[in-house]
Write a protein that holds these residues in place. Structure first.
Motif, PDB file in Angstrom:
ATOM      1  N   ALA A  12       0.730  -1.280  -0.149  1.00 29.84           N
ATOM      2  CA  ALA A  12       0.269  -0.024   0.189  1.00 29.84           C
ATOM      3  C   ALA A  12       0.861   1.986   0.117  1.00 29.84           C
ATOM      4  N   TYR A  13       2.293   1.459   0.772  1.00 32.00           N
ATOM      5  CA  TYR A  13       2.857   2.305   0.947  1.00 32.00           C
ATOM      6  C   TYR A  13       3.982   2.205  -0.542  1.00 32.00           C
ATOM      7  N   ALA A  14       4.134   1.390  -1.481  1.00 35.93           N
ATOM      8  CA  ALA A  14       4.610   1.511  -2.245  1.00 35.93           C
ATOM      9  C   ALA A  14       3.393   2.375  -3.479  1.00 35.93           C
ATOM     10  N   GLU A  15       2.348   1.998  -3.690  1.00 36.16           N
ATOM     11  CA  GLU A  15       1.003   2.238  -4.626  1.00 36.16           C
ATOM     12  C   GLU A  15       1.069   4.095  -4.006  1.00 36.16           C
ATOM     13  N   ILE A  16       0.640   4.330  -3.381  1.00 34.43           N
ATOM     14  CA  ILE A  16       1.378   5.743  -2.491  1.00 34.43           C
ATOM     15  C   ILE A  16       2.615   6.642  -3.260  1.00 34.43           C
TER      16      ILE A  16
ATOM     17  N   ILE B 200       1.657  12.891  -9.472  1.00 30.35           N
ATOM     18  CA  ILE B 200       0.697  13.850  -9.583  1.00 30.35           C
ATOM     19  C   ILE B 200       1.264  15.320 -10.111  1.00 30.35           C
ATOM     20  N   PRO B 201       2.517  15.319 -10.480  1.00 33.38           N
ATOM     21  CA  PRO B 201       3.004  16.762 -10.668  1.00 33.38           C
ATOM     22  C   PRO B 201       2.690  16.663 -12.488  1.00 33.38           C
ATOM     23  N   ASP B 202       3.280  15.340 -13.342  1.00 28.58           N
ATOM     24  CA  ASP B 202       2.818  15.388 -14.522  1.00 28.58           C
ATOM     25  C   ASP B 202       2.030  14.647 -15.514  1.00 28.58           C
ATOM     26  N   LEU B 203       0.903  14.569 -13.994  1.00 29.04           N
ATOM     27  CA  LEU B 203      -0.662  13.997 -15.056  1.00 29.04           C
ATOM     28  C   LEU B 203      -1.720  15.487 -15.970  1.00 29.04           C
ATOM     29  N   ALA B 204      -2.207  15.515 -16.030  1.00 32.79           N
ATOM     30  CA  ALA B 204      -3.272  16.763 -16.421  1.00 32.79           C
ATOM     31  C   ALA B 204      -3.997  16.682 -15.301  1.00 32.79           C
ATOM     32  N   ALA B 205      -5.726  17.041 -16.000  1.00 34.50           N
ATOM     33  CA  ALA B 205      -6.056  17.905 -14.668  1.00 34.50           C
ATOM     34  C   ALA B 205      -6.914  16.366 -13.899  1.00 34.50           C
ATOM     35  N   GLU B 206      -7.767  16.089 -15.333  1.00 35.25           N
ATOM     36  CA  GLU B 206      -8.462  13.938 -15.027  1.00 35.25           C
ATOM     37  C   GLU B 206      -7.526  13.043 -14.461  1.00 35.25           C
ATOM     38  N   PRO B 207      -6.434  12.654 -14.655  1.00 34.69           N
ATOM     39  CA  PRO B 207      -6.168  12.120 -14.653  1.00 34.69           C
ATOM     40  C   PRO B 207      -4.696  12.119 -13.445  1.00 34.69           C
TER      41      PRO B 207
ATOM     42  N   ALA C 262      -4.165   7.315  -4.459  1.00 38.80           N
ATOM     43  CA  ALA C 262      -3.233   7.485  -3.518  1.00 38.80           C
ATOM     44  C   ALA C 262      -4.287   8.250  -1.860  1.00 38.80           C
ATOM     45  N   GLU C 263      -5.484   8.239  -2.173  1.00 38.44           N
ATOM     46  CA  GLU C 263      -6.370   8.752  -0.597  1.00 38.44           C
ATOM     47  C   GLU C 263      -7.358   6.890  -0.246  1.00 38.44           C
ATOM     48  N   ARG C 264      -6.811   6.496  -1.190  1.00 40.03           N
ATOM     49  CA  ARG C 264      -7.598   5.300  -1.082  1.00 40.03           C
ATOM     50  C   ARG C 264      -6.725   4.577  -0.422  1.00 40.03           C
ATOM     51  N   ALA C 265      -5.096   4.121  -0.988  1.00 40.52           N
ATOM     52  CA  ALA C 265      -4.129   3.136   0.229  1.00 40.52           C
ATOM     53  C   ALA C 265      -3.709   3.916   0.968  1.00 40.52           C
ATOM     54  N   ILE C 266      -3.680   5.598   1.583  1.00 44.12           N
ATOM     55  CA  ILE C 266      -3.343   5.786   2.179  1.00 44.12           C
ATOM     56  C   ILE C 266      -4.259   5.177   3.582  1.00 44.12           C
ATOM     57  N   ASP C 267      -6.151   5.119   3.129  1.00 45.50           N
ATOM     58  CA  ASP C 267      -7.043   4.567   3.784  1.00 45.50           C
ATOM     59  C   ASP C 267      -6.964   3.173   4.751  1.00 45.50           C
ATOM     60  N   GLU C 268      -6.380   2.514   3.419  1.00 48.52           N
ATOM     61  CA  GLU C 268      -5.588   0.938   3.155  1.00 48.52           C
ATOM     62  C   GLU C 268      -4.585   0.544   4.471  1.00 48.52           C
ATOM     63  N   ALA C 269      -3.781   1.295   4.189  1.00 43.58           N
ATOM     64  CA  ALA C 269      -2.817   1.277   5.113  1.00 43.58           C
ATOM     65  C   ALA C 269      -3.126   1.515   6.300  1.00 43.58           C
ATOM     66  N   ASP C 270      -3.907   3.088   6.957  1.00 45.93           N
ATOM     67  CA  ASP C 270      -4.598   2.604   7.887  1.00 45.93           C
ATOM     68  C   ASP C 270      -5.309   1.424   8.131  1.00 45.93           C
ATOM     69  N   GLU C 271      -5.981   1.281   7.727  1.00 45.25           N
ATOM     70  CA  GLU C 271      -6.716  -0.349   7.835  1.00 45.25           C
ATOM     71  C   GLU C 271      -5.718  -0.829   8.404  1.00 45.25           C
ATOM     72  N   ILE C 272      -4.922  -1.275   7.744  1.00 40.95           N
ATOM     73  CA  ILE C 272      -3.792  -2.925   8.328  1.00 40.95           C
ATOM     74  C   ILE C 272      -2.617  -2.325   8.993  1.00 40.95           C
ATOM     75  N   MET C 273      -2.849  -0.769   9.773  1.00 39.59           N
ATOM     76  CA  MET C 273      -1.778  -0.351  10.318  1.00 39.59           C
ATOM     77  C   MET C 273      -2.931  -0.143  12.118  1.00 39.59           C
TER      78      MET C 273
ATOM     79  N   ASP D  56       2.793  14.486   2.343  1.00 37.17           N
ATOM     80  CA  ASP D  56       3.676  14.948   0.384  1.00 37.17           C
ATOM     81  C   ASP D  56       2.209  14.821  -0.230  1.00 37.17           C
ATOM     82  N   LEU D  57       1.036  14.245  -0.373  1.00 38.73           N
ATOM     83  CA  LEU D  57       0.089  14.035  -0.582  1.00 38.73           C
ATOM     84  C   LEU D  57      -0.733  15.584  -1.163  1.00 38.73           C
ATOM     85  N   ARG D  58      -0.846  15.588   0.440  1.00 31.96           N
ATOM     86  CA  ARG D  58      -1.547  17.562   0.645  1.00 31.96           C
ATOM     87  C   ARG D  58      -0.175  18.207  -0.131  1.00 31.96           C
ATOM     88  N   ARG D  59       0.922  18.363   0.452  1.00 26.53           N
ATOM     89  CA  ARG D  59       1.662  18.891  -0.263  1.00 26.53           C
ATOM     90  C   ARG D  59       1.627  19.574  -2.372  1.00 26.53           C
ATOM     91  N   ALA D  60       1.317  18.153  -2.590  1.00 28.77           N
ATOM     92  CA  ALA D  60       1.453  17.614  -4.344  1.00 28.77           C
ATOM     93  C   ALA D  60       0.389  18.141  -4.746  1.00 28.77           C
TER      94      ALA D  60
END
Length: 230
Positions: A18-22, A29-36, A44-55, A90-94
């Protein structure tokens, strides 16, 4: 390794995935257009939720592990929590940087493709520089986190090797004690067998003496009560 430790290790592997996916989604994120970019942020948010559940599962599983191993695993769990907190920042900053970049793009499109002013260009360059600096800092932080985890893993491995060496010495000592005890048992068995043979020999001698005495007494009685021939 007991069953609790094996289950905890399984949770660790799931957390690493999950952390690798995050981190992968954040780097994209910096290299993608708006929708992607929005799709990558949601992933990334879903992977973070999954990592929280695993912890959370790892925290519960710690209660089923022996106290000797719990301290080491608890330290690793704290490191995972710190890594996840860093990933959230990092996600919030990106996301914020991507929003600002999108805003500048919208301003450029609103001007009908006209050349941006010097202030806008300077602001855009400054933003790009800050974005590059943040990405470099994030990469450095992840490298430091990986180095810390590697050092802790090495320390834990050395501790396990020390424990195994101590257990090996205990097994060798126990084996030596068993061999010594086995030698004493063999010696005791031989002694008991010798005593048994002597007891049998003494009993045979005693019976022979009794029989001899009975014969002597019988001979004396016969000599006394049977009349002699004249």
């Amino acid at each position: 390794m007991d069953g609790g430790s094996e289950l905890f290790a399984s949770y660790e592997a799931d957390f690493r995935l999950a952390y690798a996916e995050i981190t992968q989604k954040i780097d994209q994120i910096p290299d993608l257009a708006a929708e992607p970019r929005k799709a990558s942020i949601r992933a990334a948010e879903r992977a973070i939720d999954e990592a929280d559940e695993i912890m959370g599962q790892m925290t519960i599983e710690l209660q089923n592990i022996s106290s000797g191993q719990r301290a080491k695993l608890n330290a690793r769990l704290r490191n995972y929590r710190a890594e996840l907190d860093t990933a959230k920042r990092d996600l919030r900053r990106a996301t914020e940087q991507a929003d600002r970049k999108e805003l500048f793009g919208a301003r450029a499109r609103a001007s009908g493709g006209a050349t941006l002013s010097a202030d806008d260009m300077s602001q855009d360059q400054r933003q790009q520089l800050l974005s590059g600096t943040d990405r470099l800092e994030n990469s450095s932080q992840r490298l430091r986190d990986s180095q810390r985890v590697a050092n802790e893993t090495e320390t834990i491995g050395a501790s396990i090797l020390t424990d195994l060496r101590g257990q090996r010495e205990q097994i060798i000592n126990s084996r030596n004690v068993l061999m010594t005890a086995d030698g004493h048992v063999d010696k005791s068995v031989r002694t008991l067998r010798g005593m048994a043979r002597r007891m049998i020999t003494n009993r045979i001698i005693t019976v022979g003496i009794v029989v001899l005495l009975i014969l002597i007494i019988a001979a004396i009685l016969m000599g006394r009560f049977i009349p002699r021939r004249r």
